[in-house]
Design an enzyme around this catalytic site. Structure first.
Site, mmCIF file in Angstrom:
data_model
loop_
_atom_site.group_PDB
_atom_site.id
_atom_site.type_symbol
_atom_site.label_atom_id
_atom_site.label_comp_id
_atom_site.label_asym_id
_atom_site.label_seq_id
_atom_site.Cartn_x
_atom_site.Cartn_y
_atom_site.Cartn_z
ATOM 1 N N PRO A 1 -0.568 -10.488 5.296
ATOM 2 C CG PRO A 1 -1.513 -8.819 6.632
ATOM 3 C CD PRO A 1 0.034 -9.450 6.347
ATOM 4 C CB THR B 1 -1.147 -0.135 1.115
ATOM 5 O OG1 THR B 1 -2.060 -0.801 0.806
ATOM 6 C CG2 THR B 1 -1.728 1.172 1.453
ATOM 7 C CB SER C 1 5.195 -2.452 4.125
ATOM 8 O OG SER C 1 5.243 -2.438 2.757
ATOM 9 C CD GLU D 1 4.061 -9.071 7.247
ATOM 10 O OE1 GLU D 1 4.005 -7.785 6.638
ATOM 11 O OE2 GLU D 1 3.447 -8.630 8.612
ATOM 12 C CG ASN E 1 5.248 -6.433 10.677
ATOM 13 O OD1 ASN E 1 5.130 -7.559 11.051
ATOM 14 N ND2 ASN E 1 4.804 -6.325 9.436
ATOM 15 C CG LEU E 2 0.434 -3.012 12.083
ATOM 16 C CD1 LEU E 2 -0.147 -2.404 13.330
ATOM 17 C CD2 LEU E 2 -0.045 -2.176 11.064
ATOM 18 C CB CYS E 3 0.807 -7.418 9.491
ATOM 19 S SG CYS E 3 -0.161 -6.288 9.088
#
Length: 778
Positions: A603, A191, A206, A423, A419-421
């Site tokens: 994700p 993104t 990211s 991975e 991290n935030l997700c």
């Protein structure tokens, strides 16, 4: 009706759709359309088409085409532009974007006429309705002051491709290659890259990882850095393990510490205030090791009840779990909690070194060498049950595994968090904020009836790796510490999306032996090609600066590090076979590799919507469900299932029952058992199957995998068994835990009550998905 029949543009919109005339005939019977003035027919038709997707999925394509008409009218002044007019408008878009400050002036140095001629307007039709609306709401460039739309979907893909090629020696050549791959949805950058490539604010990365130090100066420095990172669409993972506990002495002021919670609350307020102009929420995950004295206050952060100053509802929480804790859970032994002011070495250690240091601190506590106020003892299994109960209640904290992450790292230095997700797994230090740059292969675009088109997949992987490496040098770094780390290690994270769609198209059930073998060979090939591509880039551009300190320089590849984890634990529950010529690749790696990491499976919650496939390695949530995003609410369906039902001549017979059952095929006897078995959905898949699929992928991935879990059974025993299985199988982390809802509301799109059926309050029925994952940076 006669007036409507004269609207030939509607016929053109439906041209080529399955049973197009029939779709239009039914659409014209809709009261919304019949009663509309001619000028309002387009809007009414869009509304009616969206409302009929449940009865005929082709209406989704019709609705997407109607949205495109609106886009074309706003940007080009006509709803049906000729292809050449579309292409000419791209050059003017670049000029106008540069004039108003929305685009990077360097784009105009390229041969824009040559690039514009390559645009393929017809590729707009590849975008699904939800993907198109997502682009329209948040990704397409607008005039900064008036917010007037300037960009179309193909403009976006070429703008991003040009932005990724600015420092290439042949920028037009590489821009065209990036454009053709992304516009055909073969792969998509993350993104931030889609947002910012080709703009003056080219923050393309990211994920950022930070290890917050135990000083007021560093806490406040971190706060500033988090704000700058979130401002430019970066997601943040931060370890707060080193912060001393509440009541701990602060000798400089002869006082006591307020502990971690007020500082986490401060980070929460900061991240809530940053919404990136409404395009995406600010995002942060804080990590804590479970031996920290304030672990219970940390568990309470996401609860709804309680003192709001002791809660943090906007950020996410996760635990960085050492093997020693889970070993003690299995043996049902005591677990000691410590104030990190008295155990400063523990955050830096892992494996056997952590185990020895932790046990030494236990002896210190027992012998009185640590003050009684600085430690506490609890049952390890009791604490795990508290963690899992909180996880069930709040979907937090996520669990990531410290020792697996560090033992399998290819880079020098300690990893303090994900991290935030969950991975990204990269080392951090007081001098370095880790950064990762993500992109994902769309597996669904690389399938043939026989399997994976390996030649095409190799080409896409090599191209995506080049684009990711370019990001490192093009990036606008929010902080100097981030720039230093990224250019020293040059980490990238190539992942995949569409795995569940591939299973369905190839006739594999999620988690069965065939799908696990397919995943094993697929991710092995992906890893091999990514390493191969990075070695080729190193031959052209040189290896990453810290290469000599890394395990790559020893001729090792990520698969080899499984042996290190096995030696540490004595066992890793994953099959160890391989099928490619790894020895030859090891020899190439020893000569140099461009990137310190190559794979991370994100994700892809948002970019999978744009690509029109299933997210990451997740299954279909349901065969039919409503998805809520920042762009609205959309009815989604399993396209593969619909195609197969139509081939069997069953779609019209079962579609209403499918809607009534919320996409659950299990009780629809008209559907063949083979299809019912094939299309199990999220809560129907046993949790051990989720672990198996992730484990065979993780053995090839040098970073991590964002692994959501879905449980039908709410018992803590099942949860404990599942997470221990994930740990034993060598996963580096898990992500969200979703529990099957106890009940759901009556569907409004079927005649349940008119058919005199009872409303089903089924305790084991999956509910419409209302979870949004806009926090995901992928």
């Amino acid at each position: 009706m006669a007036a409507l029949l004269s609207l030939s543009w509607l016929d053109r919109v439906a041209a080529g759709l399955p049973r197009g005339p029939e779709l239009l005939s039914r659409l014209w019977q809709d009261p919304t359309v019949r009663g509309a003035a001619e000028a309002d027919v387009e809007s009414a038709a869009l509304q009616a088409a969206c409302g009929r997707v449940h009865e005929e999925p082709a209406y989704e394509r019709l609705a997407a085409r109607l949205v495109l008409r609106r886009l074309y009218r706003e940007v080009l002044g006509t709803p049906e532009p000729e292809p050449e007019a579309y292409r000419r408008a791209f050059v003017e878009f670049l000029r106008q974007g540069v004039r108003c400050g929305a685009l990077d002036e360097r784009l105009l140095r390229m041969d824009t006429t040559l690039l514009a001629r390559a645009l393929e307007p017809g590729r707009d039709s590849l975008l699904p309705l939800v993907g198109l609306c997502t682009l329209l709401d948040r990704y397409l460039v607008r005039e900064p002051t008036t917010r007037r739309l300037l960009e179309l979907p193909q403009f976006l893909f070429l703008r991003v491709a040009m932005g990724l090629s600015l420092r290439e020696e042949q920028p037009e050549l590489w821009a065209l290659r990036f454009y053709h791959a992304t516009s055909q949805l073969d792969y998509l950058p993350s993104t931030p890259t889609l947002f910012n490539a080709g703009t003056p604010h080219h923050q393309l990365s990211s994920c950022y990882l930070s290890d917050v130090q135990d000083s007021m100066d560093d806490i406040l420095r971190s706060c500033v850095e988090f704000g700058q990172i979130a401002k430019y669409a970066g997601g943040i993972g931060a370890s707060v393990t080193k912060l001393r506990a509440a009541g701990s002495p602060v000798r400089g002021i002869n006082g006591t510490s307020s502990g971690i919670v007020p500082f986490v609350h401060m980070f929460d307020a900061l991240i809530k205030a940053i919404s990136q102009g409404g395009r995406r929420r600010g995002t942060l995950a804080v990590y804590l090791e479970p031996w920290h004295l304030e672990i219970r206050a940390f568990l309470d952060l996401k609860k709804n009840a309680g003192d709001p100053y002791l809660r943090a509802h906007s950020l996410n929480t996760a635990l960085w779990v050492p093997d020693e804790f889970l070993d003690r859970v299995e043996r049902d032994e005591p677990w000691y909690l410590f104030d990190p002011q008295y155990t400063p070495e523990l955050p830096e250690l892992w494996g056997q070194a952590f185990r020895e240091a932790y046990r030494a601190r236990v002896l210190d506590a027992q012998s009185g060498r640590i003050p009684p106020s600085a430690w506490r003892v609890v049952g390890a299994r009791d604490l795990l049950r508290e963690i899992l109960a909180t996880l069930q209640e709040t979907s937090h904290p996520w669990l990531a595994f410290k020792d697996a992450s560090n033992a399998r790292s290819m880079l020098p230095g300690a990893i303090h968090s994900s991290n935030l997700c969950t991975e990204v797994h990269l080392p951090t230090s007081p001098e370095e904020v880790a950064v990762c740059n993500l992109a994902s292969i769309n597996l669904a675009r690389h399938l043939t009836p026989q399997g994976v088109d390996e030649a095409k997949l190799r080409r896409t992987v090599h191209l995506a790796m080049r684009g990711l490496d370019n990001v490192l040098d093009l990036n606008l770094y929010p902080t100097e510490r981030a720039k230093r780390a990224n250019l020293r290690h040059r980490p990238v994270g190539l992942g995949l999306m569409g795995l569940a769609e591939a299973f369905a198209r190839l006739g594999m059930r999620y988690g069965d032996a065939r799908s696990c073998e397919f995943t094993d060979r697929l991710v092995e090939f992906l890893s091999f090609c990514a390493i191969e591509a990075s070695c080729e880039l190193a031959a052209q551009r040189g290896p990453f600066p810290s290469f000599g300190e890394s395990r790559w320089s020893q001729g090792l590849v990520p698969f080899d590090t499984l042996e290190d984890l096995h030696r540490l634990r004595g066992q890793v529950d994953v099959e160890r076979s391989s099928s490619l010529d790894w020895d030859a690749l090891r020899r190439r790696v020893r000569e140099g590799i461009r990137n310190g990491t190559v794979l991370a499976i994100a994700p892809t919650a948002t970019i999978s919507l744009i690509a029109g496939t299933t997210p990451g390695i997740d299954p279909y949530y349901a065969n039919l469900f409503a998805r809520s995003t920042l762009s609205g609410k959309f009815l989604e369906f399993n396209r593969v299932l619909v195609e197969q039902l139509q081939l069997c001549g069953l779609w019209e017979r079962v579609r209403e029952r499918l809607v009534e059952a919320r996409g659950d095929l299990s009780e629809i006897e008209d559907v063949p058992q083979t299809l019912r078995d094939l299309h199990r959905t999220a809560y129907q898949i046993p949790p051990e199957d989720y672990v198996r699929v992730a484990a065979v992928a993780q053995k090839w991935v040098d970073q991590g995998i964002s692994r959501n879990l879905y449980l039908q059974d709410r018992s803590l025993e099942t949860m404990e068994r599942t997470y221990l299985q994930a740990w034993r199988a060598g996963l580096k982390s898990t992500y969200y835990l979703f529990m099957a809802p106890r009940m759901y509301a009556e569907p409004s799109t079927v005649h349940v009550n008119k058919a005199l059926r009872k409303l089903r309050w089924n305790l084991e029925e999956p509910q419409t998905c209302t979870v949004t994952c806009e926090a995901c940076s992928s």
